[in-house]
Scaffold this motif. Structure first.
Motif, PDB file in Angstrom:
ATOM      1  N   ASP A  73       0.805  -1.213   0.000  1.00 30.70           N
ATOM      2  CA  ASP A  73       0.000   0.000   0.000  1.00 30.70           C
ATOM      3  C   ASP A  73       0.844   1.273   0.000  1.00 30.70           C
ATOM      4  OD1 ASP A  73      -2.557   0.702  -0.092  1.00 30.70           O
ATOM      5  OD2 ASP A  73      -2.964   0.553   2.060  1.00 30.70           O
ATOM      6  N   ASN A  74       2.152   1.127  -0.103  1.00 31.51           N
ATOM      7  CA  ASN A  74       3.061   2.263   0.024  1.00 31.51           C
ATOM      8  C   ASN A  74       3.616   2.659  -1.344  1.00 31.51           C
ATOM      9  OD1 ASN A  74       3.345   2.058   3.163  1.00 31.51           O
ATOM     10  ND2 ASN A  74       3.779   0.000   2.399  1.00 31.51           N
ATOM     11  N   CYS A  75       3.951   3.940  -1.467  1.00 28.55           N
ATOM     12  CA  CYS A  75       4.498   4.426  -2.744  1.00 28.55           C
ATOM     13  C   CYS A  75       5.867   5.062  -2.517  1.00 28.55           C
ATOM     14  CB  CYS A  75       3.537   5.442  -3.358  1.00 28.55           C
ATOM     15  SG  CYS A  75       4.139   6.074  -4.927  1.00 28.55           S
ATOM     16  N   PHE A  76       6.868   4.545  -3.220  1.00 26.88           N
ATOM     17  CA  PHE A  76       8.237   5.046  -3.082  1.00 26.88           C
ATOM     18  C   PHE A  76       8.663   5.695  -4.398  1.00 26.88           C
ATOM     19  CE2 PHE A  76       8.940   1.002  -0.315  1.00 26.88           C
ATOM     20  CZ  PHE A  76       8.186   1.558   0.716  1.00 26.88           C
ATOM     21  N   THR A  77       9.096   6.942  -4.319  1.00 25.26           N
ATOM     22  CA  THR A  77       9.620   7.611  -5.518  1.00 25.26           C
ATOM     23  C   THR A  77      11.013   8.149  -5.226  1.00 25.26           C
ATOM     24  OG1 THR A  77       8.445   9.611  -4.824  1.00 25.26           O
ATOM     25  CG2 THR A  77       7.425   8.313  -6.556  1.00 25.26           C
ATOM     26  N   ASP A  78      11.871   8.034  -6.222  1.00 28.49           N
ATOM     27  CA  ASP A  78      13.242   8.529  -6.089  1.00 28.49           C
ATOM     28  C   ASP A  78      13.932   7.976  -4.835  1.00 28.49           C
ATOM     29  OD1 ASP A  78      15.508   9.946  -6.777  1.00 28.49           O
ATOM     30  OD2 ASP A  78      14.852  11.796  -5.793  1.00 28.49           O
ATOM     31  N   VAL A  79      13.793   6.666  -4.634  1.00 30.79           N
ATOM     32  CA  VAL A  79      14.535   6.027  -3.538  1.00 30.79           C
ATOM     33  C   VAL A  79      15.637   5.161  -4.142  1.00 30.79           C
ATOM     34  CG1 VAL A  79      12.552   6.011  -1.971  1.00 30.79           C
ATOM     35  CG2 VAL A  79      13.027   3.996  -3.356  1.00 30.79           C
ATOM     36  N   ARG A  80      16.750   5.074  -3.434  1.00 30.61           N
ATOM     37  CA  ARG A  80      17.923   4.352  -3.942  1.00 30.61           C
ATOM     38  C   ARG A  80      17.805   2.846  -3.690  1.00 30.61           C
ATOM     39  NH1 ARG A  80      21.116   1.777  -5.385  1.00 30.61           N
ATOM     40  NH2 ARG A  80      23.343   1.961  -5.771  1.00 30.61           N
TER      41      ARG A  80
END
Ligand SMILES: [Zn+2]
Length: 231
Positions: free
Chosen positions: A93-100
């Motif tokens: 349910d989580n959204c990750f953007t621009d993570v390494r």
């Protein structure tokens, strides 16, 4: 029976190893088949299937490949994702953007990394290993190419969903490509080193390490080096 065909063919085209497959009735052709015998059905990709249907390639070639699939020679069936920036990684349910990366250990080891594009019009590059119950990687993503080992119990690709099962009704991993700008990790149950990683059917991410649990649901994380920093 289809699972048996998939397993015997190494979950990919028996001629070229592509994991996006169709079922080819080697002998007799489908419209004459009275019973579906697994040994007379082969997995072929659309491209190889088309050559056989046109008569450019013979049924004998398919039969030979069915007996010694290229997937087993290589050890995997494979395909490539089509990704572009901006890119979003949905983990439950989580959204990750621009993570390494999703997980980083204090030792520097990472699980599920996203390397930034090498040029302005180049893709972000995903790398991840998904481990089965025996500790072996069942599915590996390396620089946006994915490979599923021929040793897995079942691999099913439906539309843009990739699902790996390790036993009857036991799903280990379900991914959905949202090409070109995203990827969803819909379900996952695995262990990375000493850390249990579970993405459940309700979209909650649970990390278990040394008796403690970390949970995440409904979160947005952006511009981070690692979503989870672990000891
Ligand atoms: Zn093929």
């Amino acid at each position: 029976m289809r699972r048996r065909v998939r397993q015997e063919c190494g979950f990919g085209c028996v001629i070229c190893g592509l994991a996006i497959i169709q079922y080819e009735h080697i002998d007799p052709p489908y419209h004459e088949a009275t019973a579906h015998e697994p040994e007379k059905i082969a997995l072929l990709c659309g491209s190889c299937h088309d050559r056989v249907t046109r008569g450019m390639w013979s049924k004998e070639k398919v039969l030979e490949a069915r007996l010694a699939p290229i997937t087993f020679v290589k050890g995997y069936a494979r395909d490539a994702f089509d990704f572009k920036v901006p890119f979003e990684l949905f983990v439950g349910d989580n959204c990750f953007t621009d993570v390494r990366c999703i997980v980083r250990k204090s030792t520097g080891e990472e699980w599920f990394s996203i390397e930034p594009p090498e040029a302005a019009d180049a893709p972000p590059r995903l790398n991840a290993k998904f481990f089965g119950p025996n500790g072996q990687p069942e599915l590996e993503i390396y620089q946006n190419e994915w490979k599923c080992t021929t040793g897995v119990w079942d691999l099913v690709v439906r539309g843009s969903i990739i699902e790996i099962r390790t036993a009857p009704r036991k799903v280990m991993l379900r991914l959905r490509a949202k090409s070109p700008h995203g990827l969803e990790l819909q379900y996952l149950d695995m262990i990375f080193q000493d850390t249990g990683i579970l993405i459940d059917e309700h979209g909650t991410v649970r990390l278990s390490i040394a008796g403690t649990q970390i949970q995440m649901k409904g979160s947005e994380v952006s511009s981070a080096d690692a979503v989870f920093n672990l000891p």
